[in-house]
Design a protein around this motif. Sequence first.
Motif, mmCIF file in Angstrom:
data_model
loop_
_atom_site.group_PDB
_atom_site.id
_atom_site.type_symbol
_atom_site.label_atom_id
_atom_site.label_comp_id
_atom_site.label_asym_id
_atom_site.label_seq_id
_atom_site.Cartn_x
_atom_site.Cartn_y
_atom_site.Cartn_z
ATOM 1 N N ASP A 46 9.926 1.620 6.669
ATOM 2 C CA ASP A 46 8.795 1.367 5.763
ATOM 3 C C ASP A 46 8.754 -0.106 5.342
ATOM 4 O O ASP A 46 7.686 -0.734 5.349
ATOM 5 C CB ASP A 46 8.919 2.241 4.511
ATOM 6 C CG ASP A 46 8.509 3.678 4.760
ATOM 7 O OD1 ASP A 46 7.742 3.921 5.699
ATOM 8 O OD2 ASP A 46 8.969 4.557 4.000
ATOM 9 N N ALA A 47 9.921 -0.644 4.968
ATOM 10 C CA ALA A 47 9.977 -2.041 4.528
ATOM 11 C C ALA A 47 9.598 -2.984 5.658
ATOM 12 O O ALA A 47 8.860 -3.961 5.459
ATOM 13 C CB ALA A 47 11.372 -2.369 4.001
ATOM 14 N N ALA A 48 10.099 -2.698 6.871
ATOM 15 C CA ALA A 48 9.783 -3.545 8.023
ATOM 16 C C ALA A 48 8.289 -3.536 8.324
ATOM 17 O O ALA A 48 7.665 -4.590 8.526
ATOM 18 C CB ALA A 48 10.583 -3.070 9.237
ATOM 19 N N LEU A 49 7.711 -2.350 8.362
ATOM 20 C CA LEU A 49 6.279 -2.246 8.650
ATOM 21 C C LEU A 49 5.452 -2.941 7.573
ATOM 22 O O LEU A 49 4.413 -3.555 7.873
ATOM 23 C CB LEU A 49 5.873 -0.773 8.759
ATOM 24 C CG LEU A 49 6.479 0.007 9.942
ATOM 25 C CD1 LEU A 49 6.143 1.483 9.827
ATOM 26 C CD2 LEU A 49 5.979 -0.549 11.272
ATOM 27 N N GLU A 50 5.908 -2.878 6.326
ATOM 28 C CA GLU A 50 5.173 -3.490 5.222
ATOM 29 C C GLU A 50 5.048 -4.996 5.384
ATOM 30 O O GLU A 50 4.042 -5.593 4.986
ATOM 31 C CB GLU A 50 5.847 -3.161 3.887
ATOM 32 C CG GLU A 50 5.101 -3.718 2.690
ATOM 33 C CD GLU A 50 5.694 -3.287 1.365
ATOM 34 O OE1 GLU A 50 5.521 -4.035 0.367
ATOM 35 O OE2 GLU A 50 6.335 -2.216 1.303
ATOM 36 N N ILE A 51 6.058 -5.647 5.972
ATOM 37 C CA ILE A 51 5.992 -7.105 6.133
ATOM 38 C C ILE A 51 5.578 -7.511 7.554
ATOM 39 O O ILE A 51 5.740 -8.657 7.948
ATOM 40 C CB ILE A 51 7.321 -7.782 5.745
ATOM 41 C CG1 ILE A 51 8.460 -7.401 6.683
ATOM 42 C CG2 ILE A 51 7.671 -7.463 4.306
ATOM 43 C CD1 ILE A 51 9.729 -8.229 6.457
ATOM 44 N N GLY A 52 5.031 -6.544 8.296
ATOM 45 C CA GLY A 52 4.434 -6.872 9.586
ATOM 46 C C GLY A 52 5.353 -6.796 10.787
ATOM 47 O O GLY A 52 4.963 -7.203 11.892
ATOM 48 N N ILE A 53 6.563 -6.294 10.623
ATOM 49 C CA ILE A 53 7.481 -6.166 11.759
ATOM 50 C C ILE A 53 7.056 -4.980 12.621
ATOM 51 O O ILE A 53 6.859 -3.871 12.113
ATOM 52 C CB ILE A 53 8.934 -5.969 11.272
ATOM 53 C CG1 ILE A 53 9.439 -7.248 10.604
ATOM 54 C CG2 ILE A 53 9.848 -5.568 12.424
ATOM 55 C CD1 ILE A 53 10.837 -7.124 9.995
ATOM 56 N N ASN A 54 6.913 -5.220 13.920
ATOM 57 C CA ASN A 54 6.580 -4.125 14.839
ATOM 58 C C ASN A 54 7.571 -4.018 15.998
ATOM 59 O O ASN A 54 7.358 -3.265 16.939
ATOM 60 C CB ASN A 54 5.155 -4.292 15.396
ATOM 61 C CG ASN A 54 5.043 -5.437 16.400
ATOM 62 O OD1 ASN A 54 5.960 -6.250 16.546
ATOM 63 N ND2 ASN A 54 3.913 -5.514 17.089
#
Length: 324
Positions: A46-54
Amino acid sequence: MTKSIPLKTRGINASQLVLGCMRFGGGWDQTPITADHLKEGHAALDAALEIGINMFDHADIYTRGKAEQVFGQVLKERPGLREQILIQSKCGIRFGDEANPHRFDFSESHILSSVDGILERIGTEYIDFLLLHRPDSLVEPEEVASAIHKLKASGKVRHFGVSNMSQGQIRLLQSYSDEPFIVNQLEMSLKKIGFVETGVHVNQEAAKNNVFPEGTLEYCRLENIQLQSWGPLAQGIYSGRDLKNESESVKATAKLVQKLAEEKNTTAESIVLAWLMRHPAGIQPVIGTINPERILACRDSITISLTREEWYALYTASRGVNMP
């Protein structure tokens, strides 16, 4: 300014930051996966996706396969997410046991069986990237090329790369394979500055103490190979870790990182990563934490712009001696 990463110039829509999943699944032992491990996995994702990590980085050995299992279960509980992300894994390290030593293995049979294991644990039909983890001294390049050909033809792997390799080692493998190696993952950070020192120390005695392979950075830039950095946050040494027993250069660097973070209204983590990404090679940091707060603290790193003077000030502080 932050440069575009080489993967994007190849038409691959990868984020500038990667989440490293080495800590998924708990300890490096045979204890089973728990509900808490899955909860940690969801929170980190969730945290990764929130800052744009894919893009997400694995290896078949991480927590002895449990990291990939946890990630696979998390994906299973999020239908549709698989096609929105890029999954990278690595193979080639084999742990020792009662009958065999710890060793590296780039044999065709091991590469192929490793990928099948990775796909089974993650629960996917393909991975986007396969990296050869550490150089195998007994490598037969023909076997590597054959494995790569079969994996590409079967659709099990879309792209290939290496980890912890010099330009000579990449050249040897590439000379046997029609499929390009487009990633090289190396330890690089504000603490592990060998990738910069190699160039600065040309024609100097200080070069003898640097283990970073000479010419590798330049080779990767020339061949449009994506440089990824493992350990980019330097285990938190500049962003909150206890420095009581650290050197004066580490303390001075941490102080400067904090000063810049305050001036730019951001976090120490973002400054440390921005320093890496300021390099024109387009380095892609692989963040090794699963702590959601620490992942979120990296948010500003892709937008912060360090001046040449700020970059060199941090570099000089880290190296602990004046520039030559």
